[in-house]
Design a protein around this motif. Sequence first.
Motif, PDB file in Angstrom:
ATOM      1  N   ASN A  64      29.990  35.998 -20.487  1.00 48.16           N
ATOM      2  CA  ASN A  64      31.453  36.043 -20.547  1.00 48.16           C
ATOM      3  C   ASN A  64      32.011  35.002 -21.517  1.00 48.16           C
ATOM      4  N   ILE A  65      31.376  33.846 -21.585  1.00 47.79           N
ATOM      5  CA  ILE A  65      31.821  32.791 -22.501  1.00 47.79           C
ATOM      6  C   ILE A  65      31.407  33.126 -23.927  1.00 47.79           C
ATOM      7  N   LEU A  66      30.183  33.608 -24.097  1.00 48.07           N
ATOM      8  CA  LEU A  66      29.709  33.954 -25.439  1.00 48.07           C
ATOM      9  C   LEU A  66      30.507  35.108 -26.040  1.00 48.07           C
ATOM     10  N   VAL A  67      30.855  36.086 -25.226  1.00 43.39           N
ATOM     11  CA  VAL A  67      31.663  37.210 -25.717  1.00 43.39           C
ATOM     12  C   VAL A  67      33.016  36.695 -26.201  1.00 43.39           C
ATOM     13  N   LYS A  68      33.627  35.840 -25.422  1.00 43.71           N
ATOM     14  CA  LYS A  68      34.932  35.267 -25.802  1.00 43.71           C
ATOM     15  C   LYS A  68      34.801  34.528 -27.135  1.00 43.71           C
ATOM     16  N   LEU A  69      33.766  33.702 -27.279  1.00 42.56           N
ATOM     17  CA  LEU A  69      33.578  32.911 -28.499  1.00 42.56           C
ATOM     18  C   LEU A  69      33.141  33.760 -29.693  1.00 42.56           C
ATOM     19  N   SER A  70      32.576  34.927 -29.446  1.00 40.91           N
ATOM     20  CA  SER A  70      32.104  35.779 -30.550  1.00 40.91           C
ATOM     21  C   SER A  70      33.247  36.351 -31.379  1.00 40.91           C
ATOM     22  N   THR A  71      34.467  36.257 -30.863  1.00 43.94           N
ATOM     23  CA  THR A  71      35.631  36.736 -31.608  1.00 43.94           C
ATOM     24  C   THR A  71      36.501  35.580 -32.095  1.00 43.94           C
ATOM     25  N   ASP A  72      35.976  34.366 -32.009  1.00 43.79           N
ATOM     26  CA  ASP A  72      36.719  33.180 -32.436  1.00 43.79           C
ATOM     27  C   ASP A  72      37.112  33.322 -33.906  1.00 43.79           C
ATOM     28  N   PRO A  73      38.305  32.865 -34.283  1.00 43.79           N
ATOM     29  CA  PRO A  73      38.707  32.973 -35.689  1.00 43.79           C
ATOM     30  C   PRO A  73      37.880  32.092 -36.635  1.00 43.79           C
ATOM     31  N   ASP A  74      37.242  31.051 -36.116  1.00 43.73           N
ATOM     32  CA  ASP A  74      36.459  30.150 -36.969  1.00 43.73           C
ATOM     33  C   ASP A  74      35.026  30.677 -37.090  1.00 43.73           C
ATOM     34  N   PRO A  75      34.569  30.966 -38.311  1.00 49.11           N
ATOM     35  CA  PRO A  75      33.216  31.508 -38.480  1.00 49.11           C
ATOM     36  C   PRO A  75      32.108  30.564 -38.012  1.00 49.11           C
ATOM     37  N   ARG A  76      32.377  29.266 -37.958  1.00 48.83           N
ATOM     38  CA  ARG A  76      31.355  28.332 -37.465  1.00 48.83           C
ATOM     39  C   ARG A  76      31.070  28.571 -35.991  1.00 48.83           C
ATOM     40  N   VAL A  77      32.099  28.930 -35.259  1.00 49.58           N
ATOM     41  CA  VAL A  77      31.934  29.220 -33.830  1.00 49.58           C
ATOM     42  C   VAL A  77      31.165  30.526 -33.672  1.00 49.58           C
ATOM     43  N   ARG A  78      31.547  31.544 -34.435  1.00 51.13           N
ATOM     44  CA  ARG A  78      30.849  32.840 -34.342  1.00 51.13           C
ATOM     45  C   ARG A  78      29.386  32.694 -34.773  1.00 51.13           C
ATOM     46  N   ALA A  79      29.123  31.867 -35.791  1.00 43.34           N
ATOM     47  CA  ALA A  79      27.734  31.645 -36.234  1.00 43.34           C
ATOM     48  C   ALA A  79      26.926  30.955 -35.134  1.00 43.34           C
TER      49      ALA A  79
END
Length: 189
Positions: A64-79
């Motif tokens: 649930n946390i990873l899914v939320k972060l996978s759409t983060d606007p910052d590409p460093r977070v998605r990476a």
Amino acid sequence: MDYERLRHSSDSAELSAEARRPLPDRSDQAAFSRATALLEAVAGNPSTPVEDRVLLATTMPFPNILVKLSTDPDPRVRAAVAGNPNDKNWLAGRLTKDPDLDVRGAALRNPSTSWRMRLEGAQDPRTDSDTLGFLGGLGLGDDGSPRVLAAMVRRAVAGNPSAASGTLDLLVGDPDPDVSRAARSRRRL
């Protein structure tokens, strides 16, 4: 603290402290559940400092946390999510299609990424040469890769116009004749 308050808070210090708070022992199911729910609110709040979102994306095993972060606007977070070995196959696969090169590369290197997604990444001319080099080495050592699937990925790398000359040099000597033939063919172009 409650979920809604953290979700809408603009206090970055409070959000950072919550992101770094140790989780309660899993044996205390209610406290553990509550803490992970609060982390989800922190993860989805853009006021949470990016370094804390990256930390959560790197270390959290909770979908649930990873899914939320996978759409983060910052590409460093998605990476960071893309490289998290706790990712589910479908989440890592989704990130192989991210518009950011680093996110796609991290997802293609993630051990939970499916072979189908790796094959698609190996065929995609937008895949960077470093990632293609990684994919071109799958199955050649003791990495536990299925022989046939790894050879299919290496053959796709050999045919990719973005593959670096050093990667093609290695693939020319590949033990699989189809991979070697594809690399020699690209060398002639």
